[in-house]
Write an enzyme that holds these catalytic residues in place. Structure first.
Site, PDB file in Angstrom:
ATOM      1  CG  ASP A   1       9.058   7.739   1.744  1.00 10.76           C
ATOM      2  OD1 ASP A   1       8.256   7.097   2.465  1.00 10.76           O
ATOM      3  OD2 ASP A   1      10.096   8.236   2.198  1.00 10.76           O
TER       4      ASP A   1
ATOM      5  CE1 TYR B   1       6.422  -0.429   3.564  1.00 17.55           C
ATOM      6  CE2 TYR B   1       6.476  -1.637   1.493  1.00 17.55           C
ATOM      7  CZ  TYR B   1       5.784  -1.193   2.610  1.00 17.55           C
ATOM      8  OH  TYR B   1       4.454  -1.509   2.767  1.00 17.55           O
TER       9      TYR B   1
ATOM     10  CG  PHE C   1       0.698   0.670   0.925  1.00 16.19           C
ATOM     11  CD1 PHE C   1       0.901   0.974   2.266  1.00 16.19           C
ATOM     12  CD2 PHE C   1       0.023   1.581   0.133  1.00 16.19           C
ATOM     13  CE1 PHE C   1       0.432   2.168   2.806  1.00 16.19           C
ATOM     14  CE2 PHE C   1      -0.458   2.771   0.661  1.00 16.19           C
ATOM     15  CZ  PHE C   1      -0.249   3.071   1.998  1.00 16.19           C
TER      16      PHE C   1
ATOM     17  CG  HIS D   1      -1.099   5.502   6.710  1.00 14.52           C
ATOM     18  ND1 HIS D   1      -0.398   4.361   7.079  1.00 14.52           N
ATOM     19  CD2 HIS D   1      -0.556   5.913   5.547  1.00 14.52           C
ATOM     20  CE1 HIS D   1       0.528   4.119   6.177  1.00 14.52           C
ATOM     21  NE2 HIS D   1       0.457   5.028   5.229  1.00 14.52           N
TER      22      HIS D   1
END
Length: 227
Positions: free
Chosen positions: A66, A68, A79, A192
């Site tokens: 989702d 920031y 990202f 991740h």
């Protein structure tokens, strides 16, 4: 929804947007904002990934969770952060792997629009979030919309690369039958890039060179990963 669907994605998303789930999402978001809650990214940027990467130009899909949830961070691309905003830890680690993999100098900003314009779909699972509350808009209806986007890419005849960082992205891909059946695509899985997990196999996974090698072999060119 108040956001205008980009033309190349309309046929894909129109059936989803007419469902009760999608209509509830639109009403719920309006109610959240009417109640004074700050939602990121702001209106007009929530579909930036689709705006910058038309369906017929997608070559790579990178899935995030989702947006920031801090001020001025979310820009509608997973990202990524706008120029002038401090680089988040996960993006710093992505840049470290980019340097190790391709020998590119680490960028000094976090705007990944250059990737998106070359056909890298930078798609979060949920496309909004409440300020200061990570994951707060999960399960509110965005998933049906973003699942449909991933399924549409997987259903295309052109081979694409799906980069799945972490269990959340891998779980999303697993529930999309079109991707599970599409053997013509390359699916890259790794931990991740978060500082909590990057040392468990994200570093050294070389997703950028692997993606380019596959795309070139399929006659789809390569991505210039410089930003």
């Amino acid at each position: 929804m108040t956001e205008a669907i980009p033309e190349s994605w309309r046929a894909t998303l129109q059936p989803v947007l007419t469902t009760p789930e999608a209509r509830r999402l639109g009403g719920w978001l309006r109610a959240e904002e009417d109640a004074g809650r700050t939602v990121y990214p702001p209106r007009g940027k929530r579909l930036a990934a689709l705006d910058l990467t038309p369906l017929d130009r997608v070559r790579v899909v990178i899935l995030g969770q989702d947006p920031y949830h801090g001020p001025n961070q979310a820009m509608g691309l997973c990202f990524a952060v706008p120029q002038g905003v401090r680089l988040p830890p996960s993006l710093l680690n992505i840049y470290k792997e980019l340097e190790s993999d391709l020998g590119l100098l680490r960028p000094d900003h976090g705007d990944l629009s250059a990737w998106a314009r070359q056909g890298v779909l930078l798609l979060n699972n949920a496309l909004t979030v409440e300020a200061g509350r990570a994951g707060s808009h999960a399960g509110k209806g965005w998933e049906a919309i973003t699942d449909a986007c991933v399924a549409a890419v997987a259903a295309r005849a052109e081979p694409s690369v799906f980069i799945l960082w972490g269990s959340h992205a891998q779980g999303k891909a697993a529930r999309i039958p079109e991707l599970a059946r599409a053997e013509r695509h390359l699916v890259l899985r790794s931990p991740h890039p978060s500082p909590l997990s990057a040392h468990r196999g994200f570093f050294g996974s070389r997703p950028f060179s692997k993606a380019n090698a596959f795309l070139e072999a399929q006659g789809r060119g390569t991505i210039d990963w410089r930003v």
